[in-house]
Design an enzyme around this catalytic site. Structure first.
Site, PDB file in Angstrom:
ATOM      1  N   LYS A   3       0.881  -1.183   0.000  1.00 38.30           N
ATOM      2  CA  LYS A   3       0.000   0.000   0.000  1.00 38.30           C
ATOM      3  C   LYS A   3       0.903   1.212   0.000  1.00 38.30           C
ATOM      4  O   LYS A   3       1.788   1.344   0.866  1.00 38.30           O
ATOM      5  CB  LYS A   3      -0.921   0.040   1.220  1.00 38.30           C
ATOM      6  CG  LYS A   3      -1.814   1.290   1.186  1.00 38.30           C
ATOM      7  CD  LYS A   3      -2.923   1.268   2.215  1.00 38.30           C
ATOM      8  CE  LYS A   3      -2.464   1.803   3.544  1.00 38.30           C
ATOM      9  NZ  LYS A   3      -3.594   2.051   4.458  1.00 38.30           N
ATOM     10  N   HIS A   9     -12.887  11.144  10.923  1.00 38.87           N
ATOM     11  CA  HIS A   9     -13.256  10.301   9.783  1.00 38.87           C
ATOM     12  C   HIS A   9     -13.363   8.818  10.163  1.00 38.87           C
ATOM     13  O   HIS A   9     -14.310   8.133   9.798  1.00 38.87           O
ATOM     14  CB  HIS A   9     -12.206  10.500   8.682  1.00 38.87           C
ATOM     15  CG  HIS A   9     -12.446   9.679   7.467  1.00 38.87           C
ATOM     16  ND1 HIS A   9     -13.505   9.884   6.629  1.00 38.87           N
ATOM     17  CD2 HIS A   9     -11.776   8.604   6.971  1.00 38.87           C
ATOM     18  CE1 HIS A   9     -13.476   9.002   5.655  1.00 38.87           C
ATOM     19  NE2 HIS A   9     -12.435   8.203   5.840  1.00 38.87           N
ATOM     20  N   THR A  54      -3.011   5.779  17.790  1.00 38.72           N
ATOM     21  CA  THR A  54      -1.552   5.959  17.875  1.00 38.72           C
ATOM     22  C   THR A  54      -0.847   5.043  16.886  1.00 38.72           C
ATOM     23  O   THR A  54      -0.774   3.834  17.093  1.00 38.72           O
ATOM     24  CB  THR A  54      -1.076   5.690  19.319  1.00 38.72           C
ATOM     25  OG1 THR A  54      -1.724   6.645  20.169  1.00 38.72           O
ATOM     26  CG2 THR A  54       0.420   5.856  19.442  1.00 38.72           C
ATOM     27  N   ASP A  55      -0.334   5.657  15.813  1.00 35.40           N
ATOM     28  CA  ASP A  55       0.345   4.889  14.773  1.00 35.40           C
ATOM     29  C   ASP A  55       1.671   5.539  14.381  1.00 35.40           C
ATOM     30  O   ASP A  55       2.220   5.280  13.327  1.00 35.40           O
ATOM     31  CB  ASP A  55      -0.575   4.745  13.548  1.00 35.40           C
ATOM     32  CG  ASP A  55      -1.050   6.103  13.026  1.00 35.40           C
ATOM     33  OD1 ASP A  55      -0.673   7.142  13.622  1.00 35.40           O
ATOM     34  OD2 ASP A  55      -1.787   6.134  12.034  1.00 35.40           O
TER      35      ASP A  55
HETATM   36  P1  NAD Z   1      -9.464  12.996  11.651  1.00 31.96           P
HETATM   37  O1  NAD Z   1      -8.529  14.123  11.336  1.00 31.96           O
HETATM   38  O2  NAD Z   1     -10.668  12.822  10.812  1.00 31.96           O
HETATM   39  O3  NAD Z   1      -9.941  13.143  13.181  1.00 31.96           O
HETATM   40  C1  NAD Z   1      -8.996  13.417  14.193  1.00 31.96           C
HETATM   41  C2  NAD Z   1      -9.545  13.066  15.559  1.00 31.96           C
HETATM   42  O4  NAD Z   1      -8.534  13.360  16.532  1.00 31.96           O
HETATM   43  C3  NAD Z   1     -10.744  13.893  15.969  1.00 31.96           C
HETATM   44  O5  NAD Z   1     -11.481  13.158  16.917  1.00 31.96           O
HETATM   45  C4  NAD Z   1     -10.099  15.124  16.612  1.00 31.96           C
HETATM   46  O6  NAD Z   1     -10.982  15.783  17.504  1.00 31.96           O
HETATM   47  C5  NAD Z   1      -8.938  14.495  17.342  1.00 31.96           C
HETATM   48  N1  NAD Z   1      -7.765  15.355  17.475  1.00 31.96           N
HETATM   49  C6  NAD Z   1      -7.204  16.130  16.529  1.00 31.96           C
HETATM   50  N2  NAD Z   1      -6.110  16.752  17.021  1.00 31.96           N
HETATM   51  C7  NAD Z   1      -5.995  16.347  18.306  1.00 31.96           C
HETATM   52  C8  NAD Z   1      -5.081  16.634  19.355  1.00 31.96           C
HETATM   53  N3  NAD Z   1      -4.049  17.454  19.165  1.00 31.96           N
HETATM   54  N4  NAD Z   1      -5.265  16.027  20.556  1.00 31.96           N
HETATM   55  C9  NAD Z   1      -6.298  15.187  20.746  1.00 31.96           C
HETATM   56  N5  NAD Z   1      -7.183  14.870  19.791  1.00 31.96           N
HETATM   57  C10 NAD Z   1      -7.044  15.452  18.597  1.00 31.96           C
HETATM   58  O7  NAD Z   1      -8.560  11.682  11.689  1.00 31.96           O
HETATM   59  P2  NAD Z   1      -9.000  10.172  11.451  1.00 31.96           P
HETATM   60  O8  NAD Z   1      -8.848   9.846  10.005  1.00 31.96           O
HETATM   61  O9  NAD Z   1     -10.295   9.911  12.124  1.00 31.96           O
HETATM   62  O10 NAD Z   1      -7.808   9.420  12.212  1.00 31.96           O
HETATM   63  C11 NAD Z   1      -7.720   9.424  13.618  1.00 31.96           C
HETATM   64  C12 NAD Z   1      -6.398   8.830  14.039  1.00 31.96           C
HETATM   65  O11 NAD Z   1      -6.329   7.452  13.640  1.00 31.96           O
HETATM   66  C13 NAD Z   1      -5.171   9.493  13.424  1.00 31.96           C
HETATM   67  O12 NAD Z   1      -4.196   9.650  14.425  1.00 31.96           O
HETATM   68  C14 NAD Z   1      -4.686   8.484  12.389  1.00 31.96           C
HETATM   69  O13 NAD Z   1      -3.309   8.583  12.147  1.00 31.96           O
HETATM   70  C15 NAD Z   1      -5.056   7.196  13.084  1.00 31.96           C
HETATM   71  N6  NAD Z   1      -5.177   6.025  12.196  1.00 31.96           N
HETATM   72  C16 NAD Z   1      -4.711   4.838  12.669  1.00 31.96           C
HETATM   73  C17 NAD Z   1      -4.814   3.698  11.894  1.00 31.96           C
HETATM   74  C18 NAD Z   1      -4.324   2.380  12.418  1.00 31.96           C
HETATM   75  O14 NAD Z   1      -4.267   1.415  11.666  1.00 31.96           O
HETATM   76  N7  NAD Z   1      -4.034   2.268  13.691  1.00 31.96           N
HETATM   77  C19 NAD Z   1      -5.391   3.778  10.617  1.00 31.96           C
HETATM   78  C20 NAD Z   1      -5.895   4.998  10.171  1.00 31.96           C
HETATM   79  C21 NAD Z   1      -5.790   6.127  10.980  1.00 31.96           C
END
Ligand code: NAD
Length: 332
Positions: A78, A148, A232-233
């Protein structure tokens, strides 16, 4: 031209983002991710080292995650990343594409849109952990995060336990109503609460934020809770305090990632948790580890996200698209 079983022609198969949205169900993603986690634990599937680099252009982060699943015969990568200014162009900031290769020949078999697939495979991992580790009688789901990914997380979790209520908290409360609509669609009561109240009420908690400092404290979490920490990634990110990770029985997709860039990184760095105390969830799926041992145990799944999840769900997308005659074929 080489022939593959699915196409019968050897053509390159293309599955668009729009088709992925139409054909990959939560159930298909769940089964694919569960199977690949088990294959990893059996030693049948490997992730290769992740590459993630700042491009020095458009403020973008670009990289790739790849692996090989000998059991599912999935080989690929990917590729993509994060383009923060895409929003101004009407595009999603996270962009990715999955390339699947024929493990016998190295020939490119398929291109699959990776954006929708990423959300589904991440939610599927969390759901696999809930299915495997949460108490069967869990009724209240706590959601920390409302971006998202959170909608996908909620939908996938609702498939594996009979929840009747969602309690939610987000650092940006104005984002919560969108998540509330998803709960409503699923027929679940929804209440916005403080993080303390969320910990006091929830049987299962999903954290899915971009936080760099703990949002949940160990003393707020009840005995018997299962947490799926999915946000957390990356090195430096953190959603729960290290004391909670230390207290919990910790499971993960990939131990090497959990201790370096996952939720466990901080507890491990502080010497509160040892790498040997973190169990791949696949070991529970294969029966090598019992999983939850008591109703009072706090279990925590550190979902860091591995390339094999993407490949597994992309394979499902190719099969489903071909079966529904929704794939595009092109000669290479
Ligand atoms: P998004 O930008 O749509 O939403 C972000 C979320 O984090 C919201 O709830 C927002 O209020 C909060 N947020 C933003 N800045 C913040 C801060 N400084 N402190 C605390 N909270 C904060 O993002 P998303 O697409 O929903 O992704 C959320 C998280 O999931 C990201 O960190 C992304 O990297 C991670 N993620 C992990 C995986 C995995 O496989 N583990 C896969 C995809 C995304």
């Amino acid at each position: 031209m080489l022939t593959t079983p699915e196409t019968g022609t050897g053509d390159l198969v293309i599955v668009s983002e729009a088709t992925c949205r139409e054909i990959i169900t939560e159930a298909l993603a769940f089964d694919a991710v569960r199977d690949v986690f088990a294959a990893m634990a059996r030693g049948d599937a490997w992730n290769f080292p992740v590459v993630r680099e700042a491009l020095g252009h458009a403020d973008a982060l670009y990289g790739f995650k790849s692996g090989f699943d000998r059991a599912g015969m999935a080989l690929g990568v990917k590729s993509g990343g994060y383009w923060p200014h895409n929003i101004d162009r009407g595009l999603t900031n996270h962009q990715s594409t999955v390339f699947l290769f024929d493990p016998d020949t190295g020939r490119l078999r398929a291109l699959v849109g990776g954006n929708h697939l990423t959300a589904l495979r991440t939610a599927a991992a969390s759901a696999v952990s809930i299915d495997t580790l949460a108490r069967p009688e869990a009724r209240v789901l706590g959601m920390v995060g409302a971006g998202h990914q959170s909608n996908f997380q909620l939908r996938a979790a609702a498939r594996v336990r009979s929840f009747d209520k969602v309690v939610a908290w987000n650092p940006h409360p104005e984002m919560l109503p969108r998540l509330g609509k998803v709960a409503e669609e699923l027929g679940l009561a929804f209440e916005a609460v403080t993080p303390e109240a969320l910990g006091a009420e929830a049987d299962v908690i999903i954290t899915i934020t971009s936080a760099f400092a703990p949002l949940l404290r160990s003393e707020w979490i009840r005995p018997g809770t299962h947490l799926a920490c999915m946000g957390t990634d990356t090195k430096g990110k953190q959603e729960v305090d290290a004391a909670l990770v230390a207290r919990a029985t910790v499971f993960t997709d990939e131990v090497a990632q959990s201790v370096t860039l996952g939720e466990a990184q901080h507890a491990v760095a502080a010497g509160l948790k040892g790498e040997h105390e973190i169990t791949p969830i696949g070991a529970v799926l294969t029966g090598a580890h019992p999983g939850r041992r008591s109703a009072d145990e706090v279990t925590l799944f550190d979902g860091t996200g591995v390339g094999l999840q993407d490949l597994a769900v992309a394979e499902v997308a190719v099969r489903a698209a071909l079966a529904a005659d929704k794939a595009t074929r092109a000669a290479l």
